[in-house]
Design an enzyme around this catalytic site. Structure first.
Site, PDB file in Angstrom:
ATOM      1  N   HIS A 103      89.681  77.950  46.387  1.00  0.00           N
ATOM      2  CA  HIS A 103      90.406  77.823  45.121  1.00  0.00           C
ATOM      3  C   HIS A 103      91.463  78.912  45.026  1.00  0.00           C
ATOM      4  O   HIS A 103      91.288  80.019  45.538  1.00  0.00           O
ATOM      5  CB  HIS A 103      89.460  77.884  43.914  1.00  0.00           C
ATOM      6  CG  HIS A 103      88.548  79.067  43.889  1.00  0.00           C
ATOM      7  ND1 HIS A 103      87.408  79.136  44.655  1.00  0.00           N
ATOM      8  CD2 HIS A 103      88.601  80.224  43.199  1.00  0.00           C
ATOM      9  CE1 HIS A 103      86.800  80.299  44.422  1.00  0.00           C
ATOM     10  NE2 HIS A 103      87.504  80.986  43.554  1.00  0.00           N
ATOM     11  N   CYS A 148      77.727  71.927  45.406  1.00  0.00           N
ATOM     12  CA  CYS A 148      78.889  72.779  45.135  1.00  0.00           C
ATOM     13  C   CYS A 148      79.431  72.543  43.720  1.00  0.00           C
ATOM     14  O   CYS A 148      79.738  71.412  43.335  1.00  0.00           O
ATOM     15  CB  CYS A 148      79.965  72.496  46.173  1.00  0.00           C
ATOM     16  SG  CYS A 148      81.518  73.307  45.820  1.00  0.00           S
ATOM     17  N   CYS A 156      82.895  70.886  43.668  1.00  0.00           N
ATOM     18  CA  CYS A 156      82.798  69.466  44.053  1.00  0.00           C
ATOM     19  C   CYS A 156      82.287  68.656  42.863  1.00  0.00           C
ATOM     20  O   CYS A 156      82.759  67.535  42.626  1.00  0.00           O
ATOM     21  CB  CYS A 156      81.877  69.291  45.259  1.00  0.00           C
ATOM     22  SG  CYS A 156      82.639  69.728  46.842  1.00  0.00           S
ATOM     23  N   ASN A 170      90.287  84.535  46.625  1.00  0.00           N
ATOM     24  CA  ASN A 170      89.275  85.481  47.084  1.00  0.00           C
ATOM     25  C   ASN A 170      88.459  84.806  48.166  1.00  0.00           C
ATOM     26  O   ASN A 170      88.060  83.651  48.016  1.00  0.00           O
ATOM     27  CB  ASN A 170      88.358  85.888  45.925  1.00  0.00           C
ATOM     28  CG  ASN A 170      89.094  86.691  44.873  1.00  0.00           C
ATOM     29  OD1 ASN A 170      89.864  87.585  45.189  1.00  0.00           O
ATOM     30  ND2 ASN A 170      88.876  86.364  43.609  1.00  0.00           N
ATOM     31  N   GLY A 199      85.003  89.327  46.405  1.00  0.00           N
ATOM     32  CA  GLY A 199      84.393  88.897  45.146  1.00  0.00           C
ATOM     33  C   GLY A 199      84.416  87.395  44.925  1.00  0.00           C
ATOM     34  O   GLY A 199      84.352  86.941  43.779  1.00  0.00           O
TER      35      GLY A 199
HETATM   36  P1  5GP Z   1      86.213  83.579  42.388  1.00  0.00           P
HETATM   37  O1  5GP Z   1      85.470  84.697  41.700  1.00  0.00           O
HETATM   38  O2  5GP Z   1      85.288  82.816  43.337  1.00  0.00           O
HETATM   39  O3  5GP Z   1      87.495  83.959  43.012  1.00  0.00           O
HETATM   40  O4  5GP Z   1      86.632  82.576  41.228  1.00  0.00           O
HETATM   41  C1  5GP Z   1      85.769  81.678  40.632  1.00  0.00           C
HETATM   42  C2  5GP Z   1      86.314  81.379  39.260  1.00  0.00           C
HETATM   43  O5  5GP Z   1      85.691  80.206  38.784  1.00  0.00           O
HETATM   44  C3  5GP Z   1      86.056  82.473  38.231  1.00  0.00           C
HETATM   45  O6  5GP Z   1      87.300  82.955  37.707  1.00  0.00           O
HETATM   46  C4  5GP Z   1      85.218  81.770  37.153  1.00  0.00           C
HETATM   47  O7  5GP Z   1      85.548  82.172  35.836  1.00  0.00           O
HETATM   48  C5  5GP Z   1      85.508  80.308  37.399  1.00  0.00           C
HETATM   49  N1  5GP Z   1      84.415  79.406  37.063  1.00  0.00           N
HETATM   50  C6  5GP Z   1      83.105  79.548  37.424  1.00  0.00           C
HETATM   51  N2  5GP Z   1      82.383  78.518  36.968  1.00  0.00           N
HETATM   52  C7  5GP Z   1      83.247  77.703  36.293  1.00  0.00           C
HETATM   53  C8  5GP Z   1      83.080  76.455  35.606  1.00  0.00           C
HETATM   54  O8  5GP Z   1      82.001  75.886  35.506  1.00  0.00           O
HETATM   55  N3  5GP Z   1      84.200  75.929  35.038  1.00  0.00           N
HETATM   56  C9  5GP Z   1      85.422  76.521  35.126  1.00  0.00           C
HETATM   57  N4  5GP Z   1      86.439  75.922  34.532  1.00  0.00           N
HETATM   58  N5  5GP Z   1      85.609  77.685  35.785  1.00  0.00           N
HETATM   59  C10 5GP Z   1      84.537  78.265  36.359  1.00  0.00           C
HETATM   60 ZN    ZN Z   2      82.856  71.988  47.102  1.00  0.00          ZN
END
Ligand code: 5GP
Ligand code: ZN
Length: 115
Positions: free
Chosen positions: A98, A3, A6, A85, A91
């Protein structure tokens, strides 16, 4: 441990930390969509909002407590938005619970505008 978040909690992948306590970790989103875009996550792996149970739900309160503390510290007095989300239709791209904290500008979209 596969993950991404994680690995961020474990320090195996670098992140810009803005808050940490025993249970909660918060860091800047790598692809911000607002002047303030921070992700608040449980240190414990929970796959998303659909995996919150009576046994692990306490962490959600701890996360919102951390968000309120951070908002006060950063003086986000004109407001902020918290989004989670869950699953494909919403999405969700990272399957670790988170909460996006967005602030620093008026928000263009709201639940009132429909999906
Ligand atoms: P989701 O689309 O699942 O609601 O949000 C995931 C978020 O994680 C996205 O806004 C994306 O920009 C962020 N994200 C993805 N990979 C990384 C990473 O390696 N580091 C950081 N700081 N943010 C990440
Ligand atoms: Zn995790």
């Amino acid at each position: 441990m596969e993950c991404l978040f994680c690995k961020i909690v474990a320090g195996e992948i670098p992140s810009t930390k803005v808050y940490e306590d025993e249970f909660v970790y918060a860091f800047k989103d790598i692809n911000p969509i607002a002047p303030v875009h921070v992700l608040f996550i449980p240190k414990q792996h929970i796959s998303g909002a659909s995996a919150v149970t009576a046994e692990n739900a306490e962490i959600v309160g701890k996360i919102f407590t951390a968000i309120a503390q951070y908002a006060a510290q950063e003086k986000l007095d004109s407001g902020f938005r918290v989004i989670t989300n869950c699953g494909e239709d919403a999405g969700q791209t990272v399957p670790h619970l988170h909460f996006h904290l967005l602030a620093g500008q008026p928000m263009g979209w709201s639940p009132k505008s429909g999906v």
